[in-house]
Design an enzyme around this catalytic site. Structure first.
Site, PDB file in Angstrom:
ATOM      1  N   LYS A  75       0.858  -1.193   0.000  1.00 54.35           N
ATOM      2  CA  LYS A  75       0.000   0.000   0.000  1.00 54.35           C
ATOM      3  C   LYS A  75       0.893   1.241   0.000  1.00 54.35           C
ATOM      4  O   LYS A  75       1.967   1.234   0.633  1.00 54.35           O
ATOM      5  CB  LYS A  75      -0.889  -0.044   1.244  1.00 54.35           C
ATOM      6  CG  LYS A  75      -1.935   1.037   1.331  1.00 54.35           C
ATOM      7  CD  LYS A  75      -2.847   0.764   2.533  1.00 54.35           C
ATOM      8  CE  LYS A  75      -3.932   1.809   2.702  1.00 54.35           C
ATOM      9  NZ  LYS A  75      -4.831   1.495   3.830  1.00 54.35           N
ATOM     10  N   SER A 150      -9.690   1.445   2.908  1.00 54.81           N
ATOM     11  CA  SER A 150      -8.828   2.268   2.075  1.00 54.81           C
ATOM     12  C   SER A 150      -7.776   1.468   1.321  1.00 54.81           C
ATOM     13  O   SER A 150      -7.189   1.983   0.372  1.00 54.81           O
ATOM     14  CB  SER A 150      -8.141   3.322   2.942  1.00 54.81           C
ATOM     15  OG  SER A 150      -7.312   2.680   3.909  1.00 54.81           O
ATOM     16  N   SER A 174      -9.739  -1.267   6.977  1.00 53.84           N
ATOM     17  CA  SER A 174      -9.223  -1.042   5.627  1.00 53.84           C
ATOM     18  C   SER A 174      -8.486  -2.201   4.979  1.00 53.84           C
ATOM     19  O   SER A 174      -8.164  -2.123   3.793  1.00 53.84           O
ATOM     20  CB  SER A 174      -8.315   0.180   5.612  1.00 53.84           C
ATOM     21  OG  SER A 174      -9.118   1.316   5.558  1.00 53.84           O
TER      22      SER A 174
HETATM   23  N1  GLN Z   1     -13.144   3.253   6.467  1.00 57.45           N
HETATM   24  C1  GLN Z   1     -12.532   3.647   7.691  1.00 57.45           C
HETATM   25  C2  GLN Z   1     -12.235   5.112   7.654  1.00 57.45           C
HETATM   26  O1  GLN Z   1     -12.540   5.726   6.702  1.00 57.45           O
HETATM   27  C3  GLN Z   1     -11.316   2.831   7.951  1.00 57.45           C
HETATM   28  C4  GLN Z   1     -10.102   3.317   7.310  1.00 57.45           C
HETATM   29  C5  GLN Z   1      -8.897   2.477   7.590  1.00 57.45           C
HETATM   30  O2  GLN Z   1      -8.995   1.381   8.167  1.00 57.45           O
HETATM   31  N2  GLN Z   1      -7.733   3.000   7.199  1.00 57.45           N
HETATM   32  O3  GLN Z   1     -11.692   5.674   8.555  1.00 57.45           O
END
Ligand code: GLN
Length: 486
Positions: A75, A150, A174
């Site tokens: 990532k 994400s 994410s």
């Molecule tokens: N969808 C969650 C957020 O927007 C989790 C994001 C993540 O785990 N980086 O914060």
């Protein structure tokens, strides 16, 4: 690569051919990347350099190299020396780190080859990868749909057959949510299990790096390579890494152990998805597990607590991007003073969602509101942890769907942040409690993959992966691939 990682690495070692898997991986990237946009960079000269170095190590023959020649994607919030690390943001659009994240040092030591950096929601904030400053990633199962987020790029590259494994980061789901949307297996380790050194911070008390792969064994193998204490990360744990991770096939089965399903799940799913989830429960029962419904309080409150705590920590972590200490300034402008410079940088280089989180976080941390929001959210966090730890005294794991539904359409939720946040209802608890959790494929709904989540006791990654392995041995769901895969 139609074989497990262990066999794949062994073939590379036996043949001495470093690019055995990397070559087809690069070809697959070139075939589909134009349509899917999973990667933010793929430096072919660097791949050649890595392969040359691996060839030398293969000739020396002295190292075990558990991931010899395995193509990997990271990532784009994981630092790699000399490679762009943009975090999906214009703010870091020109950032090339002078050092490696610990996880990448460890994967390199194991013989893996980095073939690209994955697209992501800006600063890992989002659930669809639509918040990337560099275009959206398409779901390999249906390009009209999002891959989740994400770590959407990391899940899509595994699902589309670019690479057999990738790393993502998980602050509120994410890794697990995109794994579910793309039909792959993804694990968020216990907080502290994997070093965060070199991971660009979003919410430091929630962030964890973890693997995404095609099955339990491969996920375990990659986790084994990246886990362990790191003196460079004060929050990393000294808990020893269990030997079974390196060879999950040998871990004893946990059949007949007890699995809890929170009753509230019945209220949070539509009728057809609930029916599907109950089929998964039956599959576990047929395998010999005792699955029981339990009262598990605070699941709904966990979402509110998460969306107070994560933005609060983010507002503090992202204060460093001011165009002076960190961050790219907008070009061609003259500034009268430092305040003008900072304002121009932060307003032009951060995207909408990041600004929304910074404003939310600054608000909940401000003197008048701190007690009403931040302190209260921390109290929910403690109560939630107590409830989970107490349930896990009697159960091996807690089973839920990973998400309330399958991958949604591109654009469907992008203008409705609350609807987007709601897709994290089942995942945020693992981060707030620090507990490990994985997502694995559990079938399909209208041609789109669905996933279920298993959450366990602190440092019980081997147990969770063993449950996943046993489930995958008895079912075929994890073997479904989108058409682009082959
Ligand atoms: N969808 C969650 C957020 O927007 C989790 C994001 C993540 O785990 N980086 O914060």
């Amino acid at each position: 690569m139609s074989t497990d990682l262990k066999t794949a690495a062994q073939r590379v070692k036996d043949s001495g051919q470093a690019d055995l898997w990397v070559k087809p991986s690069l070809e697959q990237i070139d075939r589909h990347e134009g349509r899917l946009n999973c990667l933010l960079s793929s430096d072919r000269n660097d791949v050649t350099r890595q392969l040359e170095s691996l060839e030398r190590r293969l000739k020396d023959g002295g190292e075990s190299l558990p991931l010899a020649g395995v193509p990997i994607v990271l990532k784009d919030n994981i630092c790699v020396e000399g490679q762009p690390t943009t975090c999906g943001s214009k703010m870091l659009g020109n950032f090339v780190p002078p050092y490696n994240a610990t996880v990448w040092n460890k994967l390199q030591e194991a013989g893996a080859i980095l073939v690209g950096k994955a697209n992501m929601d800006e600063f890992a904030m989002g659930s669809s990868t639509e918040n990337s400053a560099f275009g959206i990633t398409r779901n390999p199962w249906d390009t009209e749909r999002v891959p989740g987020g994400s770590s959407g790029g990391s899940a899509a590259v595994v699902s589309a057959g670019y690479v057999p494994a990738a790393l993502g980061s998980d602050t509120g789901g994410s890794i697990r949510q995109p794994a579910a949307f793309c039909g792959v297996t993804g694990l968020k380790p216990t907080y502290g299990r994997v070093s965060r050194f070199g991971l660009v911070a979003f919410a430091s008390s929630l962030d964890q790096i973890g693997p995404l792969a095609l099955n339990a064994e491969d996920t375990a193998l990659v986790l084994n390579c990246i886990a362990g204490y790191d003196p460079l990360d004060a929050t990393s744990s000294e808990e020893p890494v269990p030997a079974d991770l390196a060879d999950l096939a040998k871990a004893p089965s946990l059949e007949s152990s007890k699995i809890a399903v929170p009753k509230i799940v019945n209220e949070l799913l539509s009728a057809d998805l609930l029916e599907h989830f109950h089929k998964t429960i039956e599959e576990f029962r047929e395998l010999g597990f005792q699955v029981e419904e339990v009262d598990l309080p605070y699941m709904e409150e966990s979402l509110s607590a998460y969306y107070v705590i994560a933005p609060a920590e983010a507002s503090s972590n992202l204060a460093r991007y001011d165009g002076v200490r960190y961050g790219q300034r907008p070009g061609g402008l003259d500034y009268e003073n430092i305040s003008e410079l900072t304002t121009a940088t932060r307003s032009q280089m951060f995207g909408k969602e990041v600004k929304r989180r910074i404003m939310l976080g600054t608000y909940t941390l401000s003197a008048g509101y701190y007690d009403a929001y931040y302190n209260r959210a921390q109290k929910v966090r403690t109560a939630l942890r107590n409830a989970y730890v107490s349930t896990l005294r009697d159960y091996q794991a807690i089973l839920t769907p990973t998400t309330p539904g399958p991958a949604f359409k591109v654009g469907e939720k992008v203008d409705d942040p609350v609807a987007m946040y709601l897709s994290d209802i089942f995942t945020v608890s693992a981060n707030l409690t620090g507990l490990p959790a994985l997502s694995m494929p559990s079938g399909a709904h209208q041609g789109l993959p669905l996933g279920v989540q298993l959450l366990g006791k602190p440092f019980s990654e081997v147990s969770l992966l063993t449950l996943c392995r046993d489930y995958q041995k008895a079912t075929q769901h994890h073997l479904s691939r989108p058409a682009v895969y082959s």
